[in-house]
Design a protein around this motif. Sequence first.
Motif: not given
Length: 196
Positions: A92, A95, A99, A120, A167, A172-173
Amino acid sequence: MASGLAKRFGSNKLLAEFDRKPLLCRAFAVTAGLHRVVVTRSTEVQALCEECDIPVLHHALPFRSDTVRLGLECLLPRFPAMSGCVFLPGDQPLLTRKTLDGMAAAFCAQPEKRSRIFRLCEPQSGTPGSPVLFGANYFEELRSLPEGKGGGVVVKRHAEQVALFPVKHPAELMDADTPDVLAKLKMIFQNDSFYR
């Protein structure tokens, strides 16, 4: 967590280039200064970790459950009083440390944090994702997961203890599961001011 087989990617995605470095280096950066261990089946990933002075555990076991158990069994003797553990995939790249720190701070603020699970989620829809932070009360369950299963088994079993942490940016995921997704993540990274 760096033990996946990357079947959809076609090669070891953790070593694919991202921002002029191997993709896994993004996970190294976001976890800098934390107690950590990379669990992998890849000798190339092991070599990268050793080159970057990142603790690594190389294994040849087949299942996701093995990865979770081995990681915990490596950390617990060194940090027996830890109140929680984050399981962070190595793929990821967007990320952010902000966060990760925010989720850890929210977890630490809980009066019964050892019995909480934080994960998250996407900011608009609330769709959950990774990484996931498990309180210490779940370590034994995580060490004895059903063969081939991951921490999701524990999350489902204790759904009432799960808190979602949104997030700031949906990307970010995103996992770099295919070369096309990796290319998309690179474009976001290069063009979105959130990452600069």
